[in-house]
Design an enzyme around this catalytic site. Structure first.
Site, PDB file in Angstrom:
ATOM      1  N   GLU A   1      -3.771  12.608  19.698  1.00 12.88           N
ATOM      2  CA  GLU A   1      -3.693  11.585  20.743  1.00 12.88           C
ATOM      3  C   GLU A   1      -4.869  10.620  20.658  1.00 12.88           C
ATOM      4  O   GLU A   1      -4.715   9.416  20.857  1.00 12.88           O
ATOM      5  CB  GLU A   1      -3.662  12.241  22.129  1.00 12.88           C
TER       6      GLU A   1
ATOM      7  N   THR B   1       0.828  -2.787  25.979  1.00 15.24           N
ATOM      8  CA  THR B   1      -0.192  -1.744  26.136  1.00 15.24           C
ATOM      9  C   THR B   1      -1.567  -2.315  26.472  1.00 15.24           C
ATOM     10  O   THR B   1      -2.248  -1.833  27.373  1.00 15.24           O
ATOM     11  CB  THR B   1      -0.284  -0.896  24.845  1.00 15.24           C
TER      12      THR B   1
END
Lengths: 370, 370
Positions: free
Chosen positions: B184, B238
């Site tokens: 991640e 984003t």
């Protein structure tokens, strides 16, 4: 005062033995946005000639629970004796006596409009539509003023419960919290994180004020939880304590404290003392600003943790330090180390006491039927 | 990678049927501050020639749980097929295929160093000290990229579990979360609020990162919880979503969100769907900044609540909207209203699905023994 309704079935303070903590999950809602006060249509008559009530001390904030979480501690608190008094003008209340620790009797006003017990009592009398009976109230302070242990809230809670009970206990818990909140707003600010647990017992999360929503967080009944309360001889400078709060908080500190608040709540519900202590100690927003204003506090916290406490923080706005443990004897040792640290580093005399979680909240302790 | 230890007894992913949700309270700690990676002293041999694993979609943030709370949803997620491959250099992994929804196969790299499944797989291989066996991995994306449903975390979780299981399931859950977190951090930021629930199932609170501490929040097994996930045809920007976050937060908003986070945690543990929904809807810090960037989101939320959802917010960083309910049929109705609102107000096509809480997390779905 406001119209109240409850999310749960009507739920009244009927006797001193009512164990509220057995009823969970509990969520109370009171719509503060409705301006007209809730009052009973028919004035009730007293069912007792006199009652005596007790309301416990409370620890608000609990580290990352700043301004929305509090809990009650047993065996320490204020008493209210209340009697029907034909010499008092019907519909009114008189404060006959204020006794107790420290200089409470000198510092507190006997004018019910300026006394936290008086304000809460009047609020309850209004809700009950009391017009034909006069009451006389005597307040015994078991809590020092300005200690960070919810002194004003305990007086308000004991008075609210006493008035409600003398007329048969017709009001709901949320009504009583609203009465206590009216008192708190006049004497120490519009916050319910002391008065709600003082009335309800246990841990209480203040979810919102408008409408007022309270969540009881039940600590498992089979687990022991002891609070080590160490009160130094020091007057916490209230204005400074408020002014020390940051106006703005960084996102990273916000996320940190939020996650610790979540962990605190989970630890309470799961009876996880280690997790609870860790969360209690984890505040990065308020405690770091306030602790330096209380001489020795940082050393006291270290001493508590060093002596085996699961966690330690400032109780309310201080100056009392609160640590937690699962064993009374260990609590005494922890308290001794904290008292030493207050003296060694803060040059302050301090007194320690070890108290259990109070699971009942404000209640009658005696009554004389009519 | 880091040395890990657990607060609870060793707790391993041994089979697809392991029901982790029955083990509570669970708190895992991994000390990230220790620089050297944890690796097994003796390299294990594969116990399967091939395995197939699944990891669920996840809803992170959950309103006031921003950046520290997430949960897994059933029946939607990514699959990883992994096999011992003598054509792959020993100690290495090759990605043979990427298939699935949307244009995943075009957008995702087959270089394991640049692929979330690959990074997590390599991390687990390092922890296991794999030097003499080569692996071949095939990734089936069930989750669209950039949907706000933890797409990268699901791939990482499925891969981490597959590699661990093919060698006999020797690593702990916390090891696997660390492997997922490594992935991640390279593809979507250093946060575990997707990958921890993708691996552990249920609701997971990220208590701290250094050391890594995770709290499982057990939603009562006897209660039903359905998520209505409505995914519009819109690429959430984003960068804009991150830039929209406030740098500083007022004390009143902080206290509000903190109290809602506490209420959210309590509602999960108590199985109080009404309370959970209310908390989900209550964020005053992140959602008000992000919702306006997703066309129609505010109307979608209103439509969900209007149709009877207990609460609604943005899933992760969006654009998926998530609402909750206690009934599957009602969930479909709510989903229809949300899809309509996305079209009517946001001019976006959207697809709704109704999913249960996933209580298991990443698991094997099939395996071929050696």
């Amino acid at each position: 005062m406001a119209l109240c309704y409850q999310a749960t079935p009507p739920f009244k303070l009927n006797s001193a033995s009512t164990n509220w903590s057995s009823r969970t999950p509990l969520s109370l809602r009171c719509n503060l946005s409705v301006p007209s006060p809730k009052t009973l249509a028919v004035e009730p008559q007293p069912v007792f000639t006199s009652v005596r009530s007790f309301a416990p001390a409370t620890v608000a904030n609990l580290g990352p629970g700043f301004d929305f979480l509090g809990c009650a501690v047993d065996g320490l608190g204020d008493y209210v004796s209340l009697r029907v008094d034909p010499h008092v003008h019907p519909g009114e209340i008189s404060i006959s006596d204020i006794t107790g620790v420290g200089n409470s009797s000198k510092k507190l006003s006997k004018n019910p409009l300026w006394n936290c017990a008086g304000i809460a009592a009047i609020s309850v009398m209004k809700m009950l539509s009391i017009r034909s009976v006069g009451l006389s109230l005597s307040l015994e302070k078991g809590l020092p003023l300005g200690s960070g242990l919810g002194s004003s809230a305990a007086s308000a809670a004991a008075a609210a419960v006493a008035v409600n009970e003398i007329f048969g206990g017709l009001l709901s818990v949320s009504d009583l919290v609203l009465a206590g909140l009216e008192s708190e707003s006049k004497v120490s600010g519009y916050h319910a994180d002391n008065v709600a647990p003082a009335i309800m017992g246990g841990f209480v999360l203040i979810r919102s004020y408008d409408p007022l929503e309270l969540m009881r967080l039940k600590f498992p009944s089979e687990k022991d939880l002891f609070f080590v309360l160490v009160n130094p001889e020091f007057e916490a400078p209230t204005k400074k304590m408020r002014a020390a709060l940051p106006q703005e908080i960084t996102m990273s500190h916000h996320v940190w404290n939020c996650s610790q608040a979540g962990a605190l709540v989970a630890s309470v519900l799961q009876g996880d003392l280690e997790g609870l202590g860790k969360a209690l100690s984890s505040d990065k927003i308020v405690e770091p600003r306030r602790a330096p204003l209380i001489p020795g506090m940082e050393a006291v916290k270290k001493a508590a943790i060093g002596a085996g406490a699961f966690g330690c923080t400032i109780s309310g706005a201080g100056p009392t330090a609160v640590a937690i443990t699962d064993n009374e004897d260990k609590g005494r040792e922890i308290g001794d180390r904290m008292v030493e640290a207050f003296m060694d580093v803060g040059k302050l005399k301090a007194v320690a006491s070890v108290r259990k979680l109070d699971r009942l909240g404000a209640r009658l302790v005696s009554s004389i039927p009519r």
